[in-house]
Enzyme design. Sequence first.
Site, PDB file in Angstrom:
ATOM      1  N   SER A 142      20.871  -9.106   1.153  1.00 54.77           N
ATOM      2  CA  SER A 142      19.228  -8.311   1.405  1.00 54.77           C
ATOM      3  C   SER A 142      18.832  -7.428   1.848  1.00 54.77           C
ATOM      4  O   SER A 142      17.845  -7.033   3.106  1.00 54.77           O
ATOM      5  CB  SER A 142      19.148  -9.677   2.335  1.00 54.77           C
ATOM      6  N   PRO A 143      19.412  -5.916   1.537  1.00 59.62           N
ATOM      7  CA  PRO A 143      19.276  -4.736   1.762  1.00 59.62           C
ATOM      8  C   PRO A 143      17.457  -4.483   1.589  1.00 59.62           C
ATOM      9  O   PRO A 143      17.253  -3.287   1.783  1.00 59.62           O
ATOM     10  CB  PRO A 143      19.852  -4.085   0.584  1.00 59.62           C
ATOM     11  N   LEU A 144      16.668  -5.075   0.940  1.00 57.70           N
ATOM     12  CA  LEU A 144      15.167  -5.068   0.313  1.00 57.70           C
ATOM     13  C   LEU A 144      14.601  -6.244   1.352  1.00 57.70           C
ATOM     14  O   LEU A 144      13.703  -6.054   1.447  1.00 57.70           O
ATOM     15  CB  LEU A 144      15.158  -4.831  -0.674  1.00 57.70           C
TER      16      LEU A 144
ATOM     17  N   TYR B 146      25.079 -20.854  -5.837  1.00 57.59           N
ATOM     18  CA  TYR B 146      24.613 -19.960  -5.914  1.00 57.59           C
ATOM     19  C   TYR B 146      23.651 -21.080  -7.327  1.00 57.59           C
ATOM     20  O   TYR B 146      24.639 -20.663  -8.174  1.00 57.59           O
ATOM     21  CB  TYR B 146      24.203 -18.571  -6.904  1.00 57.59           C
TER      22      TYR B 146
ATOM     23  N   ALA C 118       7.692  -2.558  -0.234  1.00 56.78           N
ATOM     24  CA  ALA C 118       6.031  -2.155  -0.856  1.00 56.78           C
ATOM     25  C   ALA C 118       4.815  -2.585  -1.337  1.00 56.78           C
ATOM     26  O   ALA C 118       3.718  -2.065  -1.983  1.00 56.78           O
ATOM     27  CB  ALA C 118       5.673  -0.406  -0.536  1.00 56.78           C
TER      28      ALA C 118
ATOM     29  N   HIS D  40      31.956 -17.769   2.788  1.00 59.64           N
ATOM     30  CA  HIS D  40      30.230 -17.576   2.191  1.00 59.64           C
ATOM     31  C   HIS D  40      30.082 -17.326   4.134  1.00 59.64           C
ATOM     32  O   HIS D  40      29.027 -16.619   4.701  1.00 59.64           O
ATOM     33  CB  HIS D  40      29.685 -18.293   2.333  1.00 59.64           C
TER      34      HIS D  40
ATOM     35  N   GLY E 142      12.804  -8.381  -0.580  1.00 57.72           N
ATOM     36  CA  GLY E 142      11.903  -7.550  -1.528  1.00 57.72           C
ATOM     37  C   GLY E 142      10.692  -7.171  -0.808  1.00 57.72           C
ATOM     38  O   GLY E 142       9.499  -5.822  -1.375  1.00 57.72           O
ATOM     39  N   PHE E 143      10.596  -7.296   0.635  1.00 59.41           N
ATOM     40  CA  PHE E 143       9.449  -6.777   1.244  1.00 59.41           C
ATOM     41  C   PHE E 143       9.113  -5.400   1.120  1.00 59.41           C
ATOM     42  O   PHE E 143       8.391  -4.852   1.174  1.00 59.41           O
ATOM     43  CB  PHE E 143       9.842  -7.566   2.608  1.00 59.41           C
TER      44      PHE E 143
HETATM   45  N1  LIG Z   1      25.919 -13.596   1.501  1.00 58.43           N
HETATM   46  C1  LIG Z   1      24.434 -13.955   2.077  1.00 58.43           C
HETATM   47  O1  LIG Z   1      25.051 -14.832   2.411  1.00 58.43           O
HETATM   48  C2  LIG Z   1      24.274 -13.429   0.535  1.00 58.43           C
HETATM   49  C3  LIG Z   1      22.090 -13.426   1.238  1.00 58.43           C
HETATM   50  C4  LIG Z   1      22.061 -13.779   0.512  1.00 58.43           C
HETATM   51  C5  LIG Z   1      21.738 -12.536  -0.478  1.00 58.43           C
HETATM   52  N2  LIG Z   1      23.195 -12.344  -0.835  1.00 58.43           N
HETATM   53  C6  LIG Z   1      22.963 -11.685  -1.447  1.00 58.43           C
HETATM   54  O2  LIG Z   1      22.296 -10.337  -2.255  1.00 58.43           O
HETATM   55  C7  LIG Z   1      21.543 -10.061  -2.741  1.00 58.43           C
HETATM   56  C8  LIG Z   1      20.620  -9.361  -2.976  1.00 58.43           C
HETATM   57  O3  LIG Z   1      19.465  -9.978  -1.755  1.00 58.43           O
HETATM   58  P1  LIG Z   1      18.619 -10.863  -1.599  1.00 58.43           P
HETATM   59  O4  LIG Z   1      18.091 -11.063  -3.091  1.00 58.43           O
HETATM   60  O5  LIG Z   1      18.611 -12.093  -0.971  1.00 58.43           O
HETATM   61  O6  LIG Z   1      17.108 -10.011  -1.421  1.00 58.43           O
HETATM   62  P2  LIG Z   1      16.827  -8.385  -1.732  1.00 58.43           P
HETATM   63  O7  LIG Z   1      17.504  -7.406  -2.882  1.00 58.43           O
HETATM   64  O8  LIG Z   1      16.452  -7.204  -0.576  1.00 58.43           O
HETATM   65  O9  LIG Z   1      15.812  -8.454  -2.324  1.00 58.43           O
HETATM   66  C9  LIG Z   1      15.024  -9.372  -3.529  1.00 58.43           C
HETATM   67  C10 LIG Z   1      14.493  -9.500  -4.023  1.00 58.43           C
HETATM   68  O10 LIG Z   1      13.493  -8.131  -4.531  1.00 58.43           O
HETATM   69  C11 LIG Z   1      13.007  -8.670  -5.463  1.00 58.43           C
HETATM   70  N3  LIG Z   1      12.649  -6.375  -5.766  1.00 58.43           N
HETATM   71  C12 LIG Z   1      14.507  -6.029  -5.773  1.00 58.43           C
HETATM   72  N4  LIG Z   1      14.249  -4.443  -6.416  1.00 58.43           N
HETATM   73  C13 LIG Z   1      12.740  -4.858  -6.373  1.00 58.43           C
HETATM   74  C14 LIG Z   1      12.070  -3.326  -6.635  1.00 58.43           C
HETATM   75  N5  LIG Z   1      12.573  -2.544  -6.909  1.00 58.43           N
HETATM   76  N6  LIG Z   1      10.556  -3.713  -6.578  1.00 58.43           N
HETATM   77  C15 LIG Z   1       9.968  -4.143  -6.448  1.00 58.43           C
HETATM   78  N7  LIG Z   1      10.420  -5.792  -5.961  1.00 58.43           N
HETATM   79  C16 LIG Z   1      11.819  -5.397  -6.292  1.00 58.43           C
HETATM   80  C17 LIG Z   1      13.450  -9.241  -6.610  1.00 58.43           C
HETATM   81  O11 LIG Z   1      12.041  -9.715  -7.036  1.00 58.43           O
HETATM   82  P3  LIG Z   1      12.469  -9.298  -9.061  1.00 58.43           P
HETATM   83  O12 LIG Z   1      13.062 -10.397  -8.731  1.00 58.43           O
HETATM   84  O13 LIG Z   1      11.764 -10.022  -9.250  1.00 58.43           O
HETATM   85  O14 LIG Z   1      11.898  -8.060  -8.899  1.00 58.43           O
HETATM   86  C18 LIG Z   1      13.680 -10.237  -5.360  1.00 58.43           C
HETATM   87  O15 LIG Z   1      12.562 -11.016  -4.751  1.00 58.43           O
HETATM   88  C19 LIG Z   1      20.886 -11.610  -3.819  1.00 58.43           C
HETATM   89  O16 LIG Z   1      21.403 -11.668  -4.557  1.00 58.43           O
HETATM   90  C20 LIG Z   1      22.967 -12.189  -3.632  1.00 58.43           C
HETATM   91  O17 LIG Z   1      23.811 -12.032  -3.797  1.00 58.43           O
HETATM   92  C21 LIG Z   1      24.238 -12.995   0.338  1.00 58.43           C
END
Ligand SMILES: NC(=O)c1ccc[n+]([C@@H]2O[C@H](COP(=O)([O-])OP(=O)(O)OC[C@H]3O[C@@H](n4cnc5c(N)ncnc54)[C@H](OP(=O)(O)O)[C@@H]3O)[C@@H](O)[C@H]2O)c1
Length: 337
Positions: free
Chosen positions: A210-212, A56, A219, A132, A215-216
């Site tokens: 990526s539980p959100l 990262y 909403a 990974h 971010g999508f």
């Molecule tokens: N193992 C793997 O291959 C892998 C792959 C992907 C991710 N990951 C891990 O999973 C973690 C989370 O995944 P992700 O960051 O890809 O996706 P995510 O948590 O589903 O979404 C993150 C995005 O959502 C926004 N967000 C978060 N909370 C919010 C809220 N309450 N309201 C509005 N927007 C919100 C963030 O923007 P802002 O920053 O502007 O708030 C960011 O752009 C990563 O940080 C990483 O550690 C692992």
Amino acid sequence: MKKRILGKDLEVSAIGLGCMGMSHAYGPAADKKEMTELLAQAVDKGYTFFDTAEVYGTPENPHDNEELLGEALKPYRSQIVLASKCGIRFDETSDAVNKPLIPDGRPETIKRSIDGSLERLQTDHLDLYYIHRIDRSVPIEETAGAMKELMEAGKITHWGISEADEETLRRAHAVCPVTAVQNRYSMMYRNYEALFPVLEELQIGFVAFSPLANGFLTAKYGKESKFEKGTDYRSAMPQFTPEAIDKNQEMIGFIQEIAGKKQATPAQISLAWMLAKEPWIVPIPGTRKYDRLVENADASEVELTDQEVQEIDRILDTVPMSAVFGGLRVEEEKTGK
Ligand SMILES: NC(=O)c1ccc[n+]([C@@H]2O[C@H](COP(=O)([O-])OP(=O)(O)OC[C@H]3O[C@@H](n4cnc5c(N)ncnc54)[C@H](OP(=O)(O)O)[C@@H]3O)[C@@H](O)[C@H]2O)c1
């Protein structure tokens, strides 16, 4: 914040903090001072589970995220669970914004990687160390054997696999018990629910990345949202295209409706929905913003009944839904549509 147990004995906050986006994939790396402050605030809010990886970073600083966490979390090291990952690199020859991953699960690579991660994270051990991605050219038994050696050397206490499938997991677990898988999981990507009985049987936790849906599902994004082309993966993610935003409108409306009924936000419903499924599921949403970090943490207080979860699943099975980054909805993948 409430706590959960991964595997047999790894206690973590019910919501972990995904730290990737502070350095990688969501635009240029964030300001280090601001993120250092944010990480301290996360500890204060009850987050005890922090997720990073050796890859990262940015082209200029490929390990930016581990360096950031090492410095920022040093004062709290004894109170937190630090998780990192090894075993991939990005294909830098690709022009794509989200570069393809090249897996490398060789024992010598893992043993080299851990020393770099420990140094950058300013610690003598990691609480959870994942491979990974699975490297199909290396028997998983060899990868698991290397993890076992790292445990014996005191460099890690638990290990896991990211994007694990059942067969690999069973083989790996037989060599060295696995504490957690870290797979993609959200209302838009439920394929790994098929793995739940295996995780229950083997007593392995599920860390949802990526539980959100990037971010999508919060909403808070629409056609007006702008993502920087060279550095922000969202500029190339299928759920953020104008067509997808139209297609997903009914789904987002439905999540907003439940959020209204539960006096919660759509982000909190997304997280509470997976927390309600199994006691060993731990989402790790990522954010750069304090108010969102608090909003996501508070999802651990939102309780959904079994009936409410079933109703959400029933709607998710049938409501129009676009493809999401990293995969398609279960039905579409099954039928190949
Ligand atoms: N193992 C793997 O291959 C892998 C792959 C992907 C991710 N990951 C891990 O999973 C973690 C989370 O995944 P992700 O960051 O890809 O996706 P995510 O948590 O589903 O979404 C993150 C995005 O959502 C926004 N967000 C978060 N909370 C919010 C809220 N309450 N309201 C509005 N927007 C919100 C963030 O923007 P802002 O920053 O502007 O708030 C960011 O752009 C990563 O940080 C990483 O550690 C692992």
